[in-house]
Write a protein that holds these residues in place. Structure first.
Motif, PDB file in Angstrom:
ATOM      1  N   LEU A 125       0.842  -1.193   0.000  1.00  0.00           N
ATOM      2  CA  LEU A 125       0.000   0.000   0.000  1.00  0.00           C
ATOM      3  C   LEU A 125       0.883   1.251   0.000  1.00  0.00           C
ATOM      4  O   LEU A 125       0.695   2.156  -0.823  1.00  0.00           O
ATOM      5  N   ALA A 126       1.855   1.288   0.908  1.00  0.00           N
ATOM      6  CA  ALA A 126       2.750   2.440   0.990  1.00  0.00           C
ATOM      7  C   ALA A 126       3.557   2.599  -0.288  1.00  0.00           C
ATOM      8  O   ALA A 126       3.769   3.720  -0.773  1.00  0.00           O
ATOM      9  N   GLU A 127       4.000   1.497  -0.850  1.00  0.00           N
ATOM     10  CA  GLU A 127       4.775   1.528  -2.093  1.00  0.00           C
ATOM     11  C   GLU A 127       3.978   2.211  -3.205  1.00  0.00           C
ATOM     12  O   GLU A 127       4.501   3.054  -3.936  1.00  0.00           O
ATOM     13  N   PHE A 128       2.717   1.861  -3.341  1.00  0.00           N
ATOM     14  CA  PHE A 128       1.885   2.440  -4.398  1.00  0.00           C
ATOM     15  C   PHE A 128       1.671   3.943  -4.165  1.00  0.00           C
ATOM     16  O   PHE A 128       1.815   4.747  -5.077  1.00  0.00           O
ATOM     17  N   VAL A 129       1.309   4.300  -2.929  1.00  0.00           N
ATOM     18  CA  VAL A 129       1.033   5.713  -2.635  1.00  0.00           C
ATOM     19  C   VAL A 129       2.285   6.566  -2.803  1.00  0.00           C
ATOM     20  O   VAL A 129       2.265   7.618  -3.458  1.00  0.00           O
ATOM     21  N   LEU A 130       3.395   6.115  -2.219  1.00  0.00           N
ATOM     22  CA  LEU A 130       4.599   6.941  -2.209  1.00  0.00           C
ATOM     23  C   LEU A 130       5.254   7.026  -3.583  1.00  0.00           C
ATOM     24  O   LEU A 130       5.716   8.095  -3.994  1.00  0.00           O
ATOM     25  N   HIS A 131       5.286   5.917  -4.311  1.00  0.00           N
ATOM     26  CA  HIS A 131       5.874   6.000  -5.649  1.00  0.00           C
ATOM     27  C   HIS A 131       4.947   6.730  -6.625  1.00  0.00           C
ATOM     28  O   HIS A 131       5.423   7.349  -7.576  1.00  0.00           O
ATOM     29  N   GLY A 132       3.659   6.687  -6.382  1.00  0.00           N
ATOM     30  CA  GLY A 132       2.753   7.524  -7.156  1.00  0.00           C
ATOM     31  C   GLY A 132       3.053   8.998  -6.908  1.00  0.00           C
ATOM     32  O   GLY A 132       3.082   9.814  -7.846  1.00  0.00           O
ATOM     33  N   TRP A 133       3.317   9.334  -5.645  1.00  0.00           N
ATOM     34  CA  TRP A 133       3.697  10.707  -5.293  1.00  0.00           C
ATOM     35  C   TRP A 133       5.005  11.085  -5.981  1.00  0.00           C
ATOM     36  O   TRP A 133       5.137  12.187  -6.537  1.00  0.00           O
ATOM     37  N   ASP A 134       5.980  10.170  -5.956  1.00  0.00           N
ATOM     38  CA  ASP A 134       7.268  10.435  -6.611  1.00  0.00           C
ATOM     39  C   ASP A 134       7.060  10.774  -8.090  1.00  0.00           C
ATOM     40  O   ASP A 134       7.644  11.731  -8.607  1.00  0.00           O
ATOM     41  N   LEU A 135       6.248   9.965  -8.750  1.00  0.00           N
ATOM     42  CA  LEU A 135       5.985  10.194 -10.177  1.00  0.00           C
ATOM     43  C   LEU A 135       5.301  11.536 -10.403  1.00  0.00           C
ATOM     44  O   LEU A 135       5.682  12.303 -11.294  1.00  0.00           O
ATOM     45  N   ALA A 136       4.279  11.791  -9.609  1.00  0.00           N
ATOM     46  CA  ALA A 136       3.528  13.038  -9.774  1.00  0.00           C
ATOM     47  C   ALA A 136       4.440  14.242  -9.577  1.00  0.00           C
ATOM     48  O   ALA A 136       4.377  15.212 -10.354  1.00  0.00           O
ATOM     49  N   ARG A 137       5.283  14.203  -8.560  1.00  0.00           N
ATOM     50  CA  ARG A 137       6.193  15.314  -8.320  1.00  0.00           C
ATOM     51  C   ARG A 137       7.185  15.471  -9.469  1.00  0.00           C
ATOM     52  O   ARG A 137       7.516  16.585  -9.879  1.00  0.00           O
ATOM     53  N   ALA A 138       7.662  14.359  -9.992  1.00  0.00           N
ATOM     54  CA  ALA A 138       8.661  14.406 -11.064  1.00  0.00           C
ATOM     55  C   ALA A 138       8.114  15.053 -12.327  1.00  0.00           C
ATOM     56  O   ALA A 138       8.848  15.742 -13.048  1.00  0.00           O
ATOM     57  N   ILE A 139       6.822  14.843 -12.591  1.00  0.00           N
ATOM     58  CA  ILE A 139       6.241  15.345 -13.845  1.00  0.00           C
ATOM     59  C   ILE A 139       5.331  16.548 -13.643  1.00  0.00           C
ATOM     60  O   ILE A 139       4.743  17.054 -14.589  1.00  0.00           O
ATOM     61  N   GLY A 140       5.205  16.999 -12.392  1.00  0.00           N
ATOM     62  CA  GLY A 140       4.384  18.175 -12.118  1.00  0.00           C
ATOM     63  C   GLY A 140       2.890  17.930 -12.195  1.00  0.00           C
ATOM     64  O   GLY A 140       2.117  18.838 -12.518  1.00  0.00           O
ATOM     65  N   ALA A 141       2.472  16.711 -11.891  1.00  0.00           N
ATOM     66  CA  ALA A 141       1.049  16.364 -11.940  1.00  0.00           C
ATOM     67  C   ALA A 141       0.417  16.519 -10.557  1.00  0.00           C
ATOM     68  O   ALA A 141       1.088  16.346  -9.541  1.00  0.00           O
ATOM     69  N   PRO A 142      -0.891  16.818 -10.494  1.00  0.00           N
ATOM     70  CA  PRO A 142      -1.558  16.885  -9.180  1.00  0.00           C
ATOM     71  C   PRO A 142      -1.620  15.499  -8.544  1.00  0.00           C
ATOM     72  O   PRO A 142      -1.677  14.484  -9.249  1.00  0.00           O
ATOM     73  N   TYR A 143      -1.596  15.471  -7.221  1.00  0.00           N
ATOM     74  CA  TYR A 143      -1.630  14.187  -6.513  1.00  0.00           C
ATOM     75  C   TYR A 143      -2.203  14.441  -5.136  1.00  0.00           C
ATOM     76  O   TYR A 143      -1.492  14.814  -4.200  1.00  0.00           O
ATOM     77  N   ASP A 144      -3.495  14.279  -5.012  1.00  0.00           N
ATOM     78  CA  ASP A 144      -4.178  14.590  -3.759  1.00  0.00           C
ATOM     79  C   ASP A 144      -4.475  13.302  -2.999  1.00  0.00           C
ATOM     80  O   ASP A 144      -5.307  12.498  -3.428  1.00  0.00           O
ATOM     81  N   VAL A 145      -3.784  13.119  -1.887  1.00  0.00           N
ATOM     82  CA  VAL A 145      -3.955  11.909  -1.075  1.00  0.00           C
ATOM     83  C   VAL A 145      -5.073  12.149  -0.058  1.00  0.00           C
ATOM     84  O   VAL A 145      -4.946  13.021   0.807  1.00  0.00           O
ATOM     85  N   PRO A 146      -6.183  11.402  -0.142  1.00  0.00           N
ATOM     86  CA  PRO A 146      -7.249  11.562   0.851  1.00  0.00           C
ATOM     87  C   PRO A 146      -6.712  11.317   2.260  1.00  0.00           C
ATOM     88  O   PRO A 146      -5.785  10.513   2.457  1.00  0.00           O
TER      89      PRO A 146
END
Length: 198
Positions: A125-146
């Motif tokens: 679970l953490a792997e998916f959330v955190l690496h999704g955040w990494d990707l979003a930050r790298a490409i400048g995409a929004p990433y809103d974690v509930p």
């Protein structure tokens, strides 16, 4: 069983998929918050996480030479420009597997190593959330974690943070205000600066 609801893996997979949908071919060499990983390498890492997660949920071992540069099996032979679009299907499969409460009980295998299933489910679970955040930050995409998913991610990270630092999976802890959102505190524990930008 941890206090993390099995449905949280679904939420994590869906959120990571939003970041994957925003990846464009021109961003594949962009730096990410993960040391030494550009976007292309991070896509492969997330793909392997999806594979390992699926196999762990159903107690299936994986023997793999991690020093090899072979991408995750479902990416092998696929043009790298198509990797981001291929990964969400595998994340869905992983989420489906962890939706079964039985997947969280007893022992399983992480690759070939026996581990408590509840620990592996939380890690994935953490792997998916955190690496999704990494990707979003790298490409400048929004990433809103509930908020609830942030709390689940933090609950997953706290017990393994020191182990992760000792094992080199996480960088040194980044101090984060204790009143910050749970996901920011999870980021800090895993060596990420919540304010990171390329």
């Amino acid at each position: 069983m941890t206090g993390i609801p099995p449905s949280a893996v679904r939420a994590a997979a869906d959120l990571a998929s939003t970041a994957l949908a925003a990846v464009t071919p021109d961003r594949l060499t962009a730096p990410t918050p993960c040391r030494d990983l550009d976007v292309r390498a991070l896509l492969d890492h997330l793909a392997w996480a999806a594979v390992l997660s699926q196999l762990a949920a159903v107690r299936t071992p994986l023997q793999h030479d991690w020093s090899s540069l072979t991408p995750a099996p479902f990416l092998d032979g696929l043009p790298v420009e198509q990797w981001a679009a291929a990964i969400p299907v595998e994340l869905d499969t992983a989420a489906d597997a962890w939706a079964d409460r039985a997947a969280w009980e007893g022992e399983t295998l992480m690759g070939a190593a026996p581990m408590p299933a509840s620990v592996v489910g939380a890690m994935m679970l953490a792997e998916f959330v955190l690496h999704g955040w990494d990707l979003a930050r790298a490409i400048g995409a929004p990433y809103d974690v509930p908020a609830a998913l942030g709390e689940a991610t933090l609950a997953a990270v706290v017990p393994i943070a020191q182990l992760g630092r000792d094992g080199g999976w996480f960088g040194p802890e980044v101090p984060v205000d204790p009143s910050a959102p749970a996901v920011d505190r999870a980021l800090g524990l895993t060596g990420r600066d919540p304010a990171w930008t390329p």
